[in-house]
Design a protein around this motif. Structure first.
Motif, PDB file in Angstrom:
ATOM      1  N   HIS A 137     -41.906  11.432  43.038  1.00 23.44           N
ATOM      2  CA  HIS A 137     -40.397  12.352  43.517  1.00 23.44           C
ATOM      3  C   HIS A 137     -39.327  12.150  44.340  1.00 23.44           C
ATOM      4  O   HIS A 137     -37.931  12.323  44.149  1.00 23.44           O
ATOM      5  CB  HIS A 137     -41.066  13.811  42.516  1.00 23.44           C
ATOM      6  CG  HIS A 137     -41.485  14.045  41.435  1.00 23.44           C
ATOM      7  ND1 HIS A 137     -42.500  13.687  40.987  1.00 23.44           N
ATOM      8  CD2 HIS A 137     -40.719  14.227  40.448  1.00 23.44           C
ATOM      9  CE1 HIS A 137     -42.106  14.314  39.297  1.00 23.44           C
ATOM     10  NE2 HIS A 137     -41.493  13.987  39.070  1.00 23.44           N
ATOM     11  N   THR A 138     -40.448  11.696  45.944  1.00 24.22           N
ATOM     12  CA  THR A 138     -39.858  11.709  47.028  1.00 24.22           C
ATOM     13  C   THR A 138     -38.568  10.480  46.542  1.00 24.22           C
ATOM     14  O   THR A 138     -37.143  10.878  46.746  1.00 24.22           O
ATOM     15  CB  THR A 138     -40.816  11.405  47.534  1.00 24.22           C
ATOM     16  OG1 THR A 138     -41.335  12.504  47.367  1.00 24.22           O
ATOM     17  CG2 THR A 138     -39.302  11.411  48.981  1.00 24.22           C
ATOM     18  N   VAL A 139     -39.061   9.373  45.895  1.00 22.62           N
ATOM     19  CA  VAL A 139     -37.973   8.138  45.872  1.00 22.62           C
ATOM     20  C   VAL A 139     -37.727   8.687  44.502  1.00 22.62           C
ATOM     21  O   VAL A 139     -36.192   7.680  44.159  1.00 22.62           O
ATOM     22  CB  VAL A 139     -39.274   7.319  46.033  1.00 22.62           C
ATOM     23  CG1 VAL A 139     -38.972   5.302  45.828  1.00 22.62           C
ATOM     24  CG2 VAL A 139     -39.434   6.881  47.802  1.00 22.62           C
ATOM     25  N   GLY A 140     -38.246   8.597  43.593  1.00 25.66           N
ATOM     26  CA  GLY A 140     -37.932   8.897  42.552  1.00 25.66           C
ATOM     27  C   GLY A 140     -36.776   9.884  41.836  1.00 25.66           C
ATOM     28  O   GLY A 140     -35.580   9.483  41.259  1.00 25.66           O
ATOM     29  N   GLY A 160     -37.878   9.469  34.330  1.00 22.75           N
ATOM     30  CA  GLY A 160     -38.982   9.046  33.415  1.00 22.75           C
ATOM     31  C   GLY A 160     -39.246   7.558  34.766  1.00 22.75           C
ATOM     32  O   GLY A 160     -40.379   6.754  35.013  1.00 22.75           O
ATOM     33  N   GLU A 161     -38.226   6.647  34.198  1.00 21.59           N
ATOM     34  CA  GLU A 161     -37.907   5.178  34.536  1.00 21.59           C
ATOM     35  C   GLU A 161     -38.247   5.193  36.217  1.00 21.59           C
ATOM     36  O   GLU A 161     -38.690   5.206  37.173  1.00 21.59           O
ATOM     37  CB  GLU A 161     -37.002   5.048  34.298  1.00 21.59           C
ATOM     38  CG  GLU A 161     -36.967   4.537  32.966  1.00 21.59           C
ATOM     39  CD  GLU A 161     -35.605   3.815  32.141  1.00 21.59           C
ATOM     40  OE1 GLU A 161     -35.663   3.374  31.062  1.00 21.59           O
ATOM     41  OE2 GLU A 161     -34.638   4.077  32.653  1.00 21.59           O
ATOM     42  N   ALA A 162     -37.459   6.403  36.484  1.00 19.20           N
ATOM     43  CA  ALA A 162     -36.815   6.588  38.049  1.00 19.20           C
ATOM     44  C   ALA A 162     -37.992   6.809  38.863  1.00 19.20           C
ATOM     45  O   ALA A 162     -38.793   6.473  40.023  1.00 19.20           O
ATOM     46  CB  ALA A 162     -35.854   7.478  38.557  1.00 19.20           C
ATOM     47  N   LEU A 163     -38.470   8.140  38.301  1.00 17.52           N
ATOM     48  CA  LEU A 163     -39.929   8.156  38.293  1.00 17.52           C
ATOM     49  C   LEU A 163     -41.412   7.701  38.686  1.00 17.52           C
ATOM     50  O   LEU A 163     -42.451   7.070  39.266  1.00 17.52           O
ATOM     51  CB  LEU A 163     -40.947   9.321  37.382  1.00 17.52           C
ATOM     52  CG  LEU A 163     -42.462   9.660  37.647  1.00 17.52           C
ATOM     53  CD1 LEU A 163     -42.954  10.005  38.983  1.00 17.52           C
ATOM     54  CD2 LEU A 163     -42.387  10.984  37.250  1.00 17.52           C
ATOM     55  N   SER A 164     -40.927   7.032  37.431  1.00 16.32           N
ATOM     56  CA  SER A 164     -42.046   5.322  37.427  1.00 16.32           C
ATOM     57  C   SER A 164     -41.778   3.976  38.775  1.00 16.32           C
ATOM     58  O   SER A 164     -43.213   4.082  39.480  1.00 16.32           O
ATOM     59  CB  SER A 164     -42.033   4.466  36.139  1.00 16.32           C
ATOM     60  OG  SER A 164     -42.912   3.390  36.276  1.00 16.32           O
ATOM     61  N   ILE A 165     -40.863   3.663  38.913  1.00 11.40           N
ATOM     62  CA  ILE A 165     -40.566   3.374  40.201  1.00 11.40           C
ATOM     63  C   ILE A 165     -40.564   3.893  41.658  1.00 11.40           C
ATOM     64  O   ILE A 165     -41.550   3.646  42.683  1.00 11.40           O
ATOM     65  CB  ILE A 165     -38.781   2.896  40.977  1.00 11.40           C
ATOM     66  CG1 ILE A 165     -38.286   2.621  39.480  1.00 11.40           C
ATOM     67  CG2 ILE A 165     -38.607   2.104  41.788  1.00 11.40           C
ATOM     68  CD1 ILE A 165     -36.473   2.129  38.915  1.00 11.40           C
ATOM     69  N   GLY A 166     -40.456   5.084  41.759  1.00 11.38           N
ATOM     70  CA  GLY A 166     -41.054   6.245  43.012  1.00 11.38           C
ATOM     71  C   GLY A 166     -42.567   6.071  42.792  1.00 11.38           C
ATOM     72  O   GLY A 166     -43.280   5.609  43.484  1.00 11.38           O
ATOM     73  N   LEU A 167     -43.809   6.124  41.455  1.00 14.87           N
ATOM     74  CA  LEU A 167     -44.772   5.880  41.600  1.00 14.87           C
ATOM     75  C   LEU A 167     -45.385   4.832  42.398  1.00 14.87           C
ATOM     76  O   LEU A 167     -46.339   4.830  42.869  1.00 14.87           O
ATOM     77  CB  LEU A 167     -45.108   5.976  40.411  1.00 14.87           C
ATOM     78  CG  LEU A 167     -45.839   7.457  39.992  1.00 14.87           C
ATOM     79  CD1 LEU A 167     -45.315   7.953  37.777  1.00 14.87           C
ATOM     80  CD2 LEU A 167     -45.989   8.335  40.437  1.00 14.87           C
ATOM     81  N   ALA A 168     -44.743   3.574  42.162  1.00 15.13           N
ATOM     82  CA  ALA A 168     -45.315   2.658  42.376  1.00 15.13           C
ATOM     83  C   ALA A 168     -44.852   1.839  43.633  1.00 15.13           C
ATOM     84  O   ALA A 168     -45.766   1.360  44.144  1.00 15.13           O
ATOM     85  CB  ALA A 168     -44.474   1.094  41.256  1.00 15.13           C
ATOM     86  N   ALA A 169     -43.589   2.856  44.026  1.00 16.57           N
ATOM     87  CA  ALA A 169     -43.694   3.313  45.679  1.00 16.57           C
ATOM     88  C   ALA A 169     -44.451   3.663  46.441  1.00 16.57           C
ATOM     89  O   ALA A 169     -44.966   3.360  47.603  1.00 16.57           O
ATOM     90  CB  ALA A 169     -42.053   3.625  45.586  1.00 16.57           C
TER      91      ALA A 169
END
Lengths: 370, 370
Positions: free
Chosen positions: A253-256, A270-279
């Motif tokens: 969530h920090t990046v997301g 959720g899309e932003a979170l997904s990128i955040g999880l990948a980060a």
């Protein structure tokens, strides 16, 4: 000089039930008739412009046909509606219709509706009871357990709000069929996050049953809805006020959240979170807590769910780095991240400490690699 | 269909101390150094345009000289500032200055400041601790016990807010000397109300010591500050959530709040309340719960305090009657009033029921007589 002691020690019981199933409208009305919220007779059904016709109008009509007062208060669908202005609009509309402290709010919709309506309920007449009728997978994962309600402000997401527990949560899986596919996929991000922090088993289940889930197979969906509740509950129960352990729910969530804001909400949560999880897996790998293979498994599962795992070109990287500082975990101006450990676990840096300071340089590097 | 039980039964301890005295700024800083709010190092001092220079700037400077971060957030003095817009302004100013969840709010001022700042604290980062430094008699009576925080909306006063307990309350009687006489007199209305509902003894004390109080005699003021706390506490303790008994604190407020709003805040809260109390004794007499002599004693005491006891000519009576319906006690569209019984008591209509339905006609009649 004189002192006076105000003793306010008491037992509070905010326990409630989460019910998961297909088409729970009738059950909701039944529960209300059976005193779910005592003898309240006025119900403000808060929803958005999409869910209004699909569910909210119907629920209000069912309540009216049982002799209750029920009005629908609807605002434009979308994360951009999660503002203090929308909260004010709902409050004023309720006041105009004569709603006062003797009412109950029923939130019917996804995460934006449940977050906003739960917040309205917490401050309307200094607090009225509320019920969540969650129509999305995201709301099921996010709004069912934890009591977090909030709105966004221009400067930060979810920073104005309160902890407020619903009287009951309904997770209507049939409603997931009404979701645009993009919304459904977006909703899976929180479930993947739950798997990443707590359950290798759920992770493998998602990996093996993504097709069934995406076509709303009853068994598969009930399983993940239940696992979402159980995982979140196991975390929240140990730390209701988000002092330590609960921060692990912030994985990604920090990046997301920052990407979501900088994208101007072109990306769904959720899309932003997904990128955040990948980060986050990149960060975990860099810190030595995940293997290459584990990282790839996470990225691959997000891909299977049809979720993005890289930062869109239109996002200004430096703006994104600056936005990280609006994260709730920032302490004394220092960025702090939850760090995933393998799959299904997170790093406990010292007793009860689940977030670690990360330099801006490292954050920038990881962002630039994506 | 599956259900999941969220068990949230726990012990909550919101106990705190109220300290009354002359010039407590130093004591406040001392308490903070002694971990009043744990190891928090950032303090948002929320105040209004008048109290800023008198107290808030000084308190912030004292904190900074002890190595803490402290900024003053000030809004225009007056009841018209008690709005969602001001709350938003304070929140955004705090966010801009980098305040996040790891801060504490210190409310320095009168009832408007403590009501608003306590509400901000309740929703900033889903809740940060706050301290009340009350500089008026009204705030001492109103904000010291009970945890009620709120803002007004165009449609009703105090309807948007929450219950939020401060970590400590300071009642600085020296600050009363800085009040314009009109404000000081206005502040006495809540004290008279407390006497009316609970203490013939306090009533007689006020009657016999009004001169000393109005010239801020230390002994007399400490006495009434203490009695205010004790009376309010005895009520609130028995009914923290304002379900029954606590409604007695609304004596005079049904009419008072309505007059305050209809006057466009030309009347101060205490002035409007005073008129409301004068209306209430008329109602009590009409219902047979007060004698002529008792009524006159109440009206006379309000007069001694220099408070108005009749409705100003510029108030539209019919608008006032309509406004009564925005009262929080309204249930199912019915006006409800707390009724004073002699001096120092209220009527308990049935067990735990302290407000009674009053027809609009009776309300209109009483208003027209004033």
């Amino acid at each position: 000089m004189a002192t006076f002691n105000v003793e306010l020690r008491r037992v509070v019981d905010d326990s409630y039930e989460i019910e998961t199933g297909f088409c729970l409208q009738e059950k909701l009305v039944e529960d209300i008739k059976n005193s779910l919220v005592g003898n309240i007779t006025k119900f403000a059904v808060v929803t958005d412009s999409i869910v209004k016709e699909l569910y909210a109008d119907d629920i209000a009509a069912r309540l009216r046909s049982e002799g209750y007062t029920a009005d629908v208060f609807s605002f434009e669908a979308g994360e951009t509606s999660k503002t203090r202005a929308t909260k004010e609009f709902v409050e004023d509309s309720m006041l105009e219709k004569g709603y006062r402290r003797d009412c109950c709010i029923i939130a019917v919709g996804g995460g934006v509706v449940t977050d906003l309506a739960g917040f309205v309920a917490g401050t309307f007449g200094r607090g009225v009871p509320f019920i969540n009728y969650a129509t999305t997978l995201l709301a099921a994962a996010d709004a069912s357990v934890g009591g977090k309600t909030a709105v966004d402000t221009p400067l930060a997401t979810n920073l104005i709000g309160l902890f407020n527990q619903p009287r009951k949560v309904y997770i209507d899986i049939a409603a997931w069929k009404t979701l645009p596919e993009r919304q459904l996929r977006s909703g899976l991000a929180e479930t993947v996050k739950h798997a990443c922090i707590k359950s290798r088993e759920l992770f493998d289940y998602l990996d093996g049953h993504m097709d069934e889930i995406l076509r709303i197979d009853k068994t598969a969906c009930e399983h993940i809805a239940g696992e979402n509740c159980a995982i979140k509950y196991s975390v929240v129960m140990k730390d209701e006020r988000e002092s330590g352990l609960r921060e692990i729910l912030n994985l990604g969530h920090t990046v997301g959240r920052a990407i979501e804001t900088v994208s101007g909400y072109r990306l769904l949560h959720g899309e932003a979170l997904s990128i955040g999880l990948a980060a986050e897996v990149k960060l975990a790998k860099r810190l030595g807590y995940m293997t290459d293979e584990e990282c790839e498994k996470v990225v691959s599962l997000l891909g299977k769910a049809g979720l993005p795992v890289s930062i869109p070109d239109y996002i200004d990287r430096e703006q994104l780095v600056a936005k990280l500082y609006t994260d709730k975990k920032v302490k004394n101006g220092q960025l702090r991240f939850v760090v995933q450990k393998g799959i299904g676990d997170v790093v406990e840096f010292s007793e009860g400490v689940f977030a670690v300071k990360i330099s801006e340089d490292i954050a920038r590097e990881i962002i630039s690699e994506m």
